[in-house]
Design a protein around this motif. Sequence first.
Motif, PDB file in Angstrom:
ATOM      1  N   GLU A  23      29.931  46.117  40.043  1.00 33.57           N
ATOM      2  CA  GLU A  23      30.008  47.361  39.281  1.00 33.57           C
ATOM      3  C   GLU A  23      30.922  47.250  38.064  1.00 33.57           C
ATOM      4  O   GLU A  23      31.020  48.188  37.275  1.00 33.57           O
ATOM      5  N   LEU A  24      31.615  46.131  37.953  1.00 29.40           N
ATOM      6  CA  LEU A  24      32.601  45.941  36.883  1.00 29.40           C
ATOM      7  C   LEU A  24      32.225  44.737  36.025  1.00 29.40           C
ATOM      8  O   LEU A  24      31.522  43.837  36.490  1.00 29.40           O
ATOM      9  N   PRO A  25      32.724  44.687  34.807  1.00 28.47           N
ATOM     10  CA  PRO A  25      32.471  43.505  33.978  1.00 28.47           C
ATOM     11  C   PRO A  25      33.459  42.373  34.291  1.00 28.47           C
ATOM     12  O   PRO A  25      34.179  41.887  33.424  1.00 28.47           O
ATOM     13  N   CYS A  26      33.502  42.003  35.580  1.00 26.56           N
ATOM     14  CA  CYS A  26      34.356  40.877  35.982  1.00 26.56           C
ATOM     15  C   CYS A  26      33.729  40.212  37.209  1.00 26.56           C
ATOM     16  O   CYS A  26      32.915  40.803  37.901  1.00 26.56           O
ATOM     17  N   SER A  27      34.128  38.997  37.463  1.00 28.38           N
ATOM     18  CA  SER A  27      33.601  38.251  38.604  1.00 28.38           C
ATOM     19  C   SER A  27      34.397  38.576  39.869  1.00 28.38           C
ATOM     20  O   SER A  27      35.481  39.155  39.807  1.00 28.38           O
ATOM     21  N   ARG A  28      33.849  38.160  41.003  1.00 33.46           N
ATOM     22  CA  ARG A  28      34.565  38.328  42.262  1.00 33.46           C
ATOM     23  C   ARG A  28      35.854  37.518  42.230  1.00 33.46           C
ATOM     24  O   ARG A  28      36.891  37.943  42.729  1.00 33.46           O
ATOM     25  N   GLU A  29      35.795  36.365  41.593  1.00 31.46           N
ATOM     26  CA  GLU A  29      36.983  35.515  41.490  1.00 31.46           C
ATOM     27  C   GLU A  29      38.087  36.190  40.684  1.00 31.46           C
ATOM     28  O   GLU A  29      39.261  36.131  41.051  1.00 31.46           O
ATOM     29  N   SER A  30      37.700  36.851  39.580  1.00 29.86           N
ATOM     30  CA  SER A  30      38.699  37.575  38.778  1.00 29.86           C
ATOM     31  C   SER A  30      39.296  38.724  39.576  1.00 29.86           C
ATOM     32  O   SER A  30      40.507  38.949  39.545  1.00 29.86           O
ATOM     33  N   LEU A  31      38.451  39.440  40.302  1.00 30.31           N
ATOM     34  CA  LEU A  31      38.926  40.541  41.122  1.00 30.31           C
ATOM     35  C   LEU A  31      39.940  40.047  42.155  1.00 30.31           C
ATOM     36  O   LEU A  31      40.972  40.679  42.377  1.00 30.31           O
ATOM     37  N   SER A  32      39.658  38.905  42.747  1.00 29.48           N
ATOM     38  CA  SER A  32      40.583  38.306  43.708  1.00 29.48           C
ATOM     39  C   SER A  32      41.928  37.997  43.046  1.00 29.48           C
ATOM     40  O   SER A  32      42.991  38.250  43.628  1.00 29.48           O
ATOM     41  N   LYS A  33      41.890  37.488  41.828  1.00 28.48           N
ATOM     42  CA  LYS A  33      43.133  37.173  41.114  1.00 28.48           C
ATOM     43  C   LYS A  33      43.920  38.431  40.781  1.00 28.48           C
ATOM     44  O   LYS A  33      45.145  38.435  40.836  1.00 28.48           O
ATOM     45  N   TYR A  34      43.216  39.513  40.462  1.00 27.06           N
ATOM     46  CA  TYR A  34      43.912  40.788  40.216  1.00 27.06           C
ATOM     47  C   TYR A  34      44.572  41.280  41.505  1.00 27.06           C
ATOM     48  O   TYR A  34      45.717  41.711  41.495  1.00 27.06           O
ATOM     49  N   GLU A  35      43.834  41.204  42.620  1.00 22.60           N
ATOM     50  CA  GLU A  35      44.367  41.683  43.898  1.00 22.60           C
ATOM     51  C   GLU A  35      45.566  40.868  44.357  1.00 22.60           C
ATOM     52  O   GLU A  35      46.451  41.394  45.024  1.00 22.60           O
ATOM     53  N   ASN A  36      45.572  39.601  44.024  1.00 21.73           N
ATOM     54  CA  ASN A  36      46.682  38.725  44.443  1.00 21.73           C
ATOM     55  C   ASN A  36      47.763  38.601  43.375  1.00 21.73           C
ATOM     56  O   ASN A  36      48.645  37.749  43.478  1.00 21.73           O
ATOM     57  N   ASN A  37      47.690  39.451  42.357  1.00 24.34           N
ATOM     58  CA  ASN A  37      48.684  39.491  41.277  1.00 24.34           C
ATOM     59  C   ASN A  37      48.825  38.167  40.539  1.00 24.34           C
ATOM     60  O   ASN A  37      49.897  37.860  40.011  1.00 24.34           O
ATOM     61  N   VAL A  38      47.751  37.380  40.517  1.00 29.01           N
ATOM     62  CA  VAL A  38      47.758  36.151  39.728  1.00 29.01           C
ATOM     63  C   VAL A  38      47.622  36.519  38.253  1.00 29.01           C
ATOM     64  O   VAL A  38      48.253  35.912  37.395  1.00 29.01           O
ATOM     65  N   HIS A  39      46.772  37.533  37.991  1.00 32.00           N
ATOM     66  CA  HIS A  39      46.596  38.074  36.643  1.00 32.00           C
ATOM     67  C   HIS A  39      46.769  39.590  36.715  1.00 32.00           C
ATOM     68  O   HIS A  39      46.389  40.206  37.714  1.00 32.00           O
ATOM     69  N   PRO A  40      47.328  40.194  35.681  1.00 31.83           N
ATOM     70  CA  PRO A  40      47.446  41.660  35.685  1.00 31.83           C
ATOM     71  C   PRO A  40      46.068  42.315  35.531  1.00 31.83           C
ATOM     72  O   PRO A  40      45.170  41.759  34.887  1.00 31.83           O
ATOM     73  N   LEU A  41      45.911  43.470  36.125  1.00 32.68           N
ATOM     74  CA  LEU A  41      44.665  44.225  36.039  1.00 32.68           C
ATOM     75  C   LEU A  41      44.540  44.819  34.643  1.00 32.68           C
ATOM     76  O   LEU A  41      45.394  45.587  34.217  1.00 32.68           O
ATOM     77  N   PRO A  42      43.481  44.445  33.908  1.00 30.32           N
ATOM     78  CA  PRO A  42      43.309  45.003  32.563  1.00 30.32           C
ATOM     79  C   PRO A  42      43.101  46.523  32.623  1.00 30.32           C
ATOM     80  O   PRO A  42      42.429  47.025  33.534  1.00 30.32           O
ATOM     81  N   PRO A  43      43.662  47.255  31.674  1.00 29.88           N
ATOM     82  CA  PRO A  43      43.553  48.723  31.690  1.00 29.88           C
ATOM     83  C   PRO A  43      42.110  49.217  31.715  1.00 29.88           C
ATOM     84  O   PRO A  43      41.808  50.202  32.382  1.00 29.88           O
ATOM     85  N   GLU A  44      41.200  48.520  31.029  1.00 28.25           N
ATOM     86  CA  GLU A  44      39.807  48.983  31.008  1.00 28.25           C
ATOM     87  C   GLU A  44      39.134  48.818  32.374  1.00 28.25           C
ATOM     88  O   GLU A  44      38.319  49.648  32.778  1.00 28.25           O
TER      89      GLU A  44
END
Length: 67
Positions: A23-44
């Motif tokens: 549902e988002l313009p991101c991959s499952r891998e990116s979502l995992s990185k956001y959840e694990n605080n590897v990368h900050p969650l983009p505001p959009e």
Amino acid sequence: MNGKQLKEVRSLIGWNQERLSAELPCSRESLSKYENNVHPLPPEIKEMILDVLDYKGIPYKEQEPTP
């Protein structure tokens, strides 16, 4: 919204990472990185997630991040 909060929100929706990333313009891998605080969650992406919650009628009040 930090990674832990993102994971909690995803659980509220009842979706796995694969379903939410569809549902988002991101991959499952990116979502995992956001959840694990590897990368900050983009505001959009955060806004899109809040839109999904609103659409599903799930109230969400953002809390201050806990360390």
